[in-house]
Design an enzyme around this catalytic site. Structure first.
Site, PDB file in Angstrom:
ATOM      1  N   GLY A 229      -7.069   4.186   1.201  1.00 50.56           N
ATOM      2  CA  GLY A 229      -7.713   5.414   0.769  1.00 50.56           C
ATOM      3  C   GLY A 229      -7.522   6.529   1.770  1.00 50.56           C
ATOM      4  N   ALA A 230      -8.612   7.181   2.151  1.00 49.07           N
ATOM      5  CA  ALA A 230      -8.548   8.321   3.067  1.00 49.07           C
ATOM      6  C   ALA A 230      -8.083   7.937   4.466  1.00 49.07           C
ATOM      7  CB  ALA A 230      -9.917   8.993   3.152  1.00 49.07           C
ATOM      8  N   GLY A 232      -5.412   6.161   5.053  1.00 44.97           N
ATOM      9  CA  GLY A 232      -3.964   6.018   5.066  1.00 44.97           C
ATOM     10  C   GLY A 232      -3.513   4.693   4.487  1.00 44.97           C
ATOM     11  N   GLY A 258      -2.779   4.951  -5.889  1.00 45.06           N
ATOM     12  CA  GLY A 258      -2.109   3.763  -5.370  1.00 45.06           C
ATOM     13  C   GLY A 258      -0.774   3.505  -6.048  1.00 45.06           C
ATOM     14  N   ASP A 259      -0.698   3.796  -7.346  1.00 49.23           N
ATOM     15  CA  ASP A 259       0.559   3.635  -8.080  1.00 49.23           C
ATOM     16  C   ASP A 259       1.609   4.592  -7.535  1.00 49.23           C
ATOM     17  OD1 ASP A 259      -1.062   1.982  -9.629  1.00 49.23           O
ATOM     18  OD2 ASP A 259      -1.478   3.590 -11.063  1.00 49.23           O
TER      19      ASP A 259
END
Length: 315
Positions: A229-230, A232, A258-259
């Site tokens: 996520g935020a 990295g 994520g894709d």
């Protein structure tokens, strides 16, 4: 060429609120949009937007309204006829980027439809560099469905078979990893911990991810791209690992981020980029997707121009 399989596609409806979601109340939406979704379709959209050939394989009834939205995405597809219709997923986002998702079940595939879907993937893989098996399985599908696909593809194409990336969770991911040895997996930190059966120490999450992922790579998987996520992402291979920080962005919707990160990695790998650059490209694409509303495929112009700090990790 990159081939993707979306066994459980979805019509992604995104509703944007002008204020935080208030459960149990009536609120007006600021905007809404519909996108042809499903993890494999999302990956194929990003790859296609980058000018790299991609084919999205999916089950789809001829009279399914999902097909109309999919046509507007401009994707090369291979559609396997089924009786049921694609599910719809509802995403609600507020101005702070907080995302609430409601995912409906998809169409149940009968044995004939399931077999036809596997056959379609095998044939689509002729000459492909990567096959991406992504997303949840349709209701009633066996946990080892992706294992069946991997074995069929490798059995048909042998040494010419594409590399295989798997992006799913739970028992479907466990079966793929421990029974079929994919070349790449893309879990988040929670999915990685569940898969390995080991806790992650949050005090130094990248280092913890490296330690846990190395229990899987290279014995069970070639490499792991772990999105945080935020914070990295982390790339773990048989040689070690790297961590890349995420740039500062205004989060509009995390759906499909994520894709897009996986697509960015595959684009860089297909261009023979070194491992650290593959990770940086994944972070750029994932961050770009999170800055866009709905489930949009980021293009080169959407990628953040900030420097992405990347560092080697060592056990």
């Amino acid at each position: 060429m990159i081939v993707t399989l979306t066994a459980n596609p979805s019509l992604d409806r995104t509703v944007t609120l002008a204020a935080p979601l208030r459960a149990g109340e009536v609120q007006s939406a600021a905007a809404s949009r519909e996108d042809a979704g499903g993890k494999g379709i999302n990956v194929a959209r990003v790859v296609t937007a980058a000018g790299v050939p991609a084919v999205a394989v999916l089950p789809l009834a001829a009279d399914d309204p999902f097909g109309i939205v999919l046509n507007s995405a401009g994707l090369a597809t291979r559609r396997v006829g089924i009786k049921g219709h694609a599910r719809a997923n509802l995403t609600i986002t507020d101005p702070a980027g907080v995302t609430t998702k409601l995912n409906l079940p998809g169409a149940v595939l009968d044995p004939v439809e399931t077999s036809a879907l596997v056959d379609a993937v095998v044939e689509a893989c002729a000459g492909a560099r990567w096959l991406v098996l992504a997303g949840s399985l349709p209701p009633g599908a066996a946990d080892d469905f992706y294992v069946t696909v991997i074995r069929a593809v490798r059995g048909r194409w042998g040494s010419a078979a594409p590399k295989i990336a798997v992006d799913t969770s739970g028992e479907a991911l466990r079966a793929a990893v421990f029974e079929a040895h994919p070349d790449l997996i893309k879990p988040n930190e929670d999915e990685l911990a569940e898969l390995a059966g080991l806790p992650l120490d949050a005090t130094d999450l990248p280092q913890a991810v490296l330690a846990v992922a190395r229990t899987l790579a290279p014995e069970h998987v070639g490499a792991a791209l772990v999105t945080l996520g935020a914070l990295g992402s982390v790339l773990v291979t048989s040689d070690g690992g790297y961590v890349a920080e995420a740039p500062r962005i205004r989060v509009r919707s995390t759906v499909g981020a994520g894709d897009s990160a996986l697509a960015g990695y595959l684009l860089a790998e297909s261009a023979s980029a070194p491992e650290a650059e593959r990770l940086v490209t994944a972070v750029r694409y994932g961050s770009a997707a999170a800055s866009l509303p709905g489930t949009q495929a980021p293009r080169a112009a959407d990628l953040p121009g900030d420097d992405i700090p990347v560092a080697a990790l060592h056990l």
